[in-house]
Write a protein that holds these residues in place. Sequence first.
Motif, PDB file in Angstrom:
ATOM      1  N   TRP A 160       0.833  -1.205   0.000  1.00 43.75           N
ATOM      2  CA  TRP A 160       0.000   0.000   0.000  1.00 43.75           C
ATOM      3  C   TRP A 160       0.865   1.251   0.000  1.00 43.75           C
ATOM      4  O   TRP A 160       0.586   2.215  -0.729  1.00 43.75           O
ATOM      5  N   ASN A 161       1.909   1.267   0.812  1.00 45.39           N
ATOM      6  CA  ASN A 161       2.785   2.436   0.880  1.00 45.39           C
ATOM      7  C   ASN A 161       3.504   2.669  -0.444  1.00 45.39           C
ATOM      8  O   ASN A 161       3.657   3.811  -0.898  1.00 45.39           O
ATOM      9  N   THR A 162       3.941   1.582  -1.073  1.00 46.33           N
ATOM     10  CA  THR A 162       4.614   1.694  -2.370  1.00 46.33           C
ATOM     11  C   THR A 162       3.670   2.269  -3.422  1.00 46.33           C
ATOM     12  O   THR A 162       4.064   3.101  -4.248  1.00 46.33           O
ATOM     13  N   LEU A 163       2.417   1.841  -3.396  1.00 44.61           N
ATOM     14  CA  LEU A 163       1.432   2.345  -4.361  1.00 44.61           C
ATOM     15  C   LEU A 163       1.205   3.841  -4.168  1.00 44.61           C
ATOM     16  O   LEU A 163       1.126   4.596  -5.151  1.00 44.61           O
ATOM     17  N   VAL A 164       1.095   4.291  -2.928  1.00 40.64           N
ATOM     18  CA  VAL A 164       0.889   5.715  -2.657  1.00 40.64           C
ATOM     19  C   VAL A 164       2.067   6.538  -3.159  1.00 40.64           C
ATOM     20  O   VAL A 164       1.902   7.591  -3.798  1.00 40.64           O
ATOM     21  N   GLU A 165       3.282   6.061  -2.896  1.00 46.48           N
ATOM     22  CA  GLU A 165       4.477   6.780  -3.338  1.00 46.48           C
ATOM     23  C   GLU A 165       4.549   6.856  -4.865  1.00 46.48           C
ATOM     24  O   GLU A 165       4.903   7.899  -5.433  1.00 46.48           O
ATOM     25  N   GLU A 166       4.190   5.767  -5.531  1.00 47.17           N
ATOM     26  CA  GLU A 166       4.237   5.743  -6.992  1.00 47.17           C
ATOM     27  C   GLU A 166       3.163   6.662  -7.585  1.00 47.17           C
ATOM     28  O   GLU A 166       3.403   7.345  -8.592  1.00 47.17           O
ATOM     29  N   PHE A 167       1.989   6.709  -6.958  1.00 44.56           N
ATOM     30  CA  PHE A 167       0.927   7.607  -7.417  1.00 44.56           C
ATOM     31  C   PHE A 167       1.404   9.054  -7.336  1.00 44.56           C
ATOM     32  O   PHE A 167       1.205   9.856  -8.264  1.00 44.56           O
ATOM     33  N   GLU A 168       2.047   9.394  -6.216  1.00 41.30           N
ATOM     34  CA  GLU A 168       2.518  10.768  -6.014  1.00 41.30           C
ATOM     35  C   GLU A 168       3.586  11.126  -7.043  1.00 41.30           C
ATOM     36  O   GLU A 168       3.636  12.267  -7.547  1.00 41.30           O
TER      37      GLU A 168
ATOM     38  N   LYS B  25      -0.979  13.092  -3.660  1.00 37.21           N
ATOM     39  CA  LYS B  25      -1.333  11.799  -3.095  1.00 37.21           C
ATOM     40  C   LYS B  25      -2.742  11.393  -3.529  1.00 37.21           C
ATOM     41  O   LYS B  25      -3.577  12.245  -3.824  1.00 37.21           O
ATOM     42  N   PRO B  26      -3.025  10.085  -3.560  1.00 34.63           N
ATOM     43  CA  PRO B  26      -4.395   9.658  -3.880  1.00 34.63           C
ATOM     44  C   PRO B  26      -5.336  10.026  -2.741  1.00 34.63           C
ATOM     45  O   PRO B  26      -4.916  10.178  -1.587  1.00 34.63           O
ATOM     46  N   GLU B  27      -6.600  10.190  -3.081  1.00 32.40           N
ATOM     47  CA  GLU B  27      -7.619  10.420  -2.055  1.00 32.40           C
ATOM     48  C   GLU B  27      -8.256   9.112  -1.598  1.00 32.40           C
ATOM     49  O   GLU B  27      -8.776   9.030  -0.481  1.00 32.40           O
ATOM     50  N   TYR B  28      -8.208   8.099  -2.455  1.00 28.89           N
ATOM     51  CA  TYR B  28      -8.805   6.800  -2.128  1.00 28.89           C
ATOM     52  C   TYR B  28      -7.933   5.678  -2.672  1.00 28.89           C
ATOM     53  O   TYR B  28      -7.217   5.848  -3.667  1.00 28.89           O
TER      54      TYR B  28
END
Length: 544
Positions: free
Chosen positions: A30-38, A44-47
Amino acid sequence: MAAELPIPIYTNLNDLYANLGTTLNHAERWNTLVEEFEKRYGRKPEYIARAPGRINVIGEHIDYALFGVLPTAVERDILIACAPRSPAKDKEEAYGEVVANNTHPKYTESQFVPEKKAHSSMFKGISDSEPGEDVVHVEQWHLDIDTSQLRWESYIKAGYYGVLNNFFAPADTDAKPVPMDMLVSGNLPSGSGLSSSAAMVVGSTLAFLAANGKLEDANLTKGRLVEIAVENEKRVGVNSGGMDQAASVISQPGSVLYITFYPKLSATPTSLPPRAVLVVANSLVVADKAVSAKWCYNLRVVETLVGARILARHLGVKLDDKEKVTYREVVGRLAEEKKGEEAGKGGGMEESRLKEAIQLVLNEVDHLKGRDEKDGEGVSMEEMIELSGLTADAFNELYLSWVEVEADNFKLYRRAKHVLSEALRVLEFSDICQKGESETVLQELGTLMNESHKSCNDEFDCSCPELNELTELARQSGAYGSRLTGAGWGGCCVSLVAEDEVESFLQKMKAGYGRFKDLEGEALSEALFATRPSSGACVFKYTE
């Protein structure tokens, strides 16, 4: 009921992780996905929408006979991070625009915008004598989906369709979907029989609902999401009975999900013993379903439906000439099941009565053998039509006009033996789970799984040499039971293993199956992994 509950919306990741199982490091993904989205979108993603894959623990090829099955969500899943964007003031078409990316490097970025398209609607005047009139007045949302080559974004678009058509009335000019960015990540191997496609559609449906502020809709229960997802997946050319989507959405931690399709789709959680761990092993044999369907899956559907009609006639059950009756309906009519009533697993009758009725029909399957048939080798097309009591034209219209099949002999007897005995095994498996936990309980569950695989191989012909090798290796490596999961002819098997034996079991499986020996790291973990029954689909909402 579980299907009437709302979609879980989490704001605390610890609460969310606690429901996913224990065999994977979910926080890291989950943390990796948030960092990649940013990195990709500058914010950052909202959802994050999560939709798990599923395994069918027991109950293969009986859903289209309308008997209950026992799937469960696995810990592996599809994650979709998303955030709405402000539409450009000078760009009307930007409303609803989607920029979709995938963390897997082989999938390229996709951008698309839904369109409103008018089409003709035929209606008749107030008087029956008035002629029909073509009036162009209906608008519907449209997205291009090429079903001839299923690209990854087709499943994203399919999810979008359901949100647009259910929550944004095209005629309402004020109802405009927001533009949004999304990033997809998944650790479900595609084409393995773990329903990665259904998970993608469920996840994308949730992502679009979240970004557009529709999650709090009063009518959006888990059951409603299943219905929408089933319709959405048809957009990519997949006709589903709802098992995959229901398992992905409604599953609860530590439980298998008893899903029945008669008299309507319903789902009831049944707890697995706490020490029970499920291990999924991919045979790495991929069945080309589009090519083989006419002598594999589609043929089994026809053999099952025709067998039900023939047995119904033999047992004196009344039928309409245009009715594609199922084995579950035959069982119900034979037992004089009350219509419109539900009584747990039995539908409109008590479970004990359902078991008795199934056994009664199972005792009559010899009637499906042809005049000269031995050992279940099948009947000819001509004899099958004769046994059905229909004319050749009526038979072709009812059973062959909507599907392509290819066979010289139709093995009605063997298919019926599997379907009816498997239906009993599902009910028995669910009952045993309720006994609690003991070594005897785990052994009894394993025995039913072994019997199921034997029936799939011997009676339904839906296994393959590699799956047979894997399931036998699993038993030798310490599994209580092992069976194919999914349609078969390749794909995965699922094994029931005691918690304290999982690591040694995985090592023995890797060493014993030739196709695993050269796999390491992520490639191995995708092909061979342990899972606990996981929770169903959910959404995490960032509040910072």
